[in-house]
Design an enzyme around this catalytic site. Structure first.
Site: not given
Length: 461
Positions: A45, A219, A338, A340
């Site tokens: 999402d 939907e 970083e 990450e």
């Protein structure tokens, strides 16, 4: 510490079911792909936001091994080049909302007056129905706090999206099986008037076959924005499996005209969810699929494609790719980066760091991380990394353009006395010039070796 990574946890599952072992073994062949854009956890999402020269990507989080929509928190990632994404961890969870009991489902973040508002659907513990909550932060990466202490609006429906028009009026859209909107006040946490239901007509949202209770394609997952004076609503269509469709209107509340399919049904997830942005002169389409090992309808992953509108403003047909969006510019290896920040990773996880922010953890022998398009210019002389290890450590091997290329640097990582006891290690670099993808490959004994918080190269004098 080691509960997050899907590629790590799927190793055990793979050995049980066989097929995933094959997928894990062939993963290095996909090393040059960049979709899905997060590999350390399952994400779903997508809700992208452009702010201050970066794209902030807000996602849901499917738990490992889920067989239903098991979602407990939300995640944030960001990028300035659309390929190297920095993990900012989880700034908000179900526990953020004292009145919520479950279901950290698809939300949306919008910035106004220097604050960031995150609208999310959760189950109201008092009523058992889905409700829309709103949290607020002074930073795009959080932490976020419940702005109200109770739902903003509740009618049992989901998937909020907020659009602020040119005149400053903000609209909240949401709904499944219906489609609703309301006008938010300037404070973004209250509204004027009553929720209004948008008519779902075949002219506005297309026709669905064989379901008299759902006669149109709409939907869920509305995404509303304005471009060149025209209002667009992009949404998950039909079910199941879903595709992505869109409609347009002359105003933010309609009347809507169905325009067709954006992304046909494809991938291994029976749901899809879109977010559309413009960034640095390009248009981008975010979605989710089940493309990672162990992925599927309840273990999804966010991906992105660059696209261009047709001359008349209509969407082209967008298909899912492994390549993803091209890189914008290059990454500066001489700035502290970083650990990450990842274009693609195998086996690693991320976690909150006692050294600040997030660190890469659960590193085992053979795991690796790729960062894309690092510009070394005339050359690098040394490499440094901030590391911690409760065991005897291991090595960081720095390779260019391939996970199995010859190393241009090898740094020894010692035991530091704890997983959050940090030291900086350095080693010489030879042969790193011009622009390359950089692979950090990790070697050592068995089990977890060490953690990495950040890294940085030094230029040749």
């Amino acid at each position: 510490m080691k509960s997050l990574a899907i590629l790590k946890s799927s190793r055990s599952l793979a050995c049980l079911v066989g097929l995933l072992c094959v997928l894990m073994l062939v993963q290095p062949a996909t090393a040059k792909a960049d979709n899905p854009i997060v590999q350390t956890i399952y994400t779903a999402d997508p809700a992208p936001l452009v702010h201050d020269g970066r794209v902030y990507l807000y996602t849901g989080h499917d738990e490992d091994g889920s067989t239903e929509f098991t979602m407990k928190d939300w995640r944030v990632f960001s990028s300035s080049d659309m390929v190297n994404w920095t993990d900012h961890g989880s700034p908000m969870s179900i526990e953020t909302f004292s009145w919520a009991s479950d279901d950290a489902w698809a939300g949306h973040v919008v910035e106004r007056n220097g604050k960031f508002y995150w609208y999310v659907p959760v189950t109201n513990g008092a009523t058992g129905r889905m409700a829309i909550g709103v949290a607020v932060s002074d930073s795009p990466t959080g932490p976020f706090e419940d702005a109200l202490g109770h739902p903003l609006v509740e009618n049992g429906e989901i998937d909020p999206n907020v659009f602020i028009d040119d005149d400053g009026q903000a609209y909240l859209y949401w709904g499944n099986p219906n489609l609703w909107y309301l006008k938010l006040n300037e404070d973004m946490i209250s509204f004027s008037g009553d929720p209004t239901q948008i008519p779902l007509t075949p002219e506005g949202f297309g026709s669905r076959e064989g379901n008299p209770d759902r006669p149109t394609l709409y939907e869920e997952g509305p995404w509303v924005y304005k471009r060149d004076g025209l209002y667009y609503i992009v949404y998950a269509a039909e079910c199941c499996s879903e595709h992505i469709a869109y409609s347009t209107a002359p105003g933010p509340t309609g009347p809507w005209t169905y325009r067709g399919t954006v992304m046909p049904t494809q991938g291994t997830s029976f749901t899809n969810h879109a977010g559309v942005i413009d960034f640095q002169g390009n248009s981008y389409f975010f979605y989710h699929n089940g493309a990672l090992p162990g992925g599927g309808g309840f273990t999804r992953s966010v991906a992105v494609e660059k696209f261009a509108y047709n001359p008349d403003g209509t969407f082209p047909t967008i298909t899912m790719t492994e390549e993803g969006a091209p890189q914008l510019g290059t990454l500066d290896p001489y700035a502290q980066q970083e650990g990450e920040t990842i274009a693609w990773g195998s086996g690693v996880e991320t976690e909150p760091s006692g050294d600040g922010g997030i660190n890469v953890g659960s590193i085992e022998n053979g795991d690796w991380i790729k960062v894309k398009g690092a510009d070394f210019g005339a050359g690098a002389s040394s490499f440094s990394a901030r590391v911690a290890s409760e065991t005897s450590g291991g090595q960081i091997e720095v390779r260019l353009d391939s996970v199995d290329g010859p190393p241009v640097a090898t740094c020894d990582v010692p035991g530091t006395g704890g997983w959050q006891t940090w030291e900086t290690v350095s080693c010489p670099v030879s042969g790193a010039t011009d622009t390359h993808d950089v692979y950090f490959t990790y070697t050592g004994g068995s089990g977890s070796l060490f953690n990495v918080n950040w890294w940085q190269f030094s230029a040749t004098s």
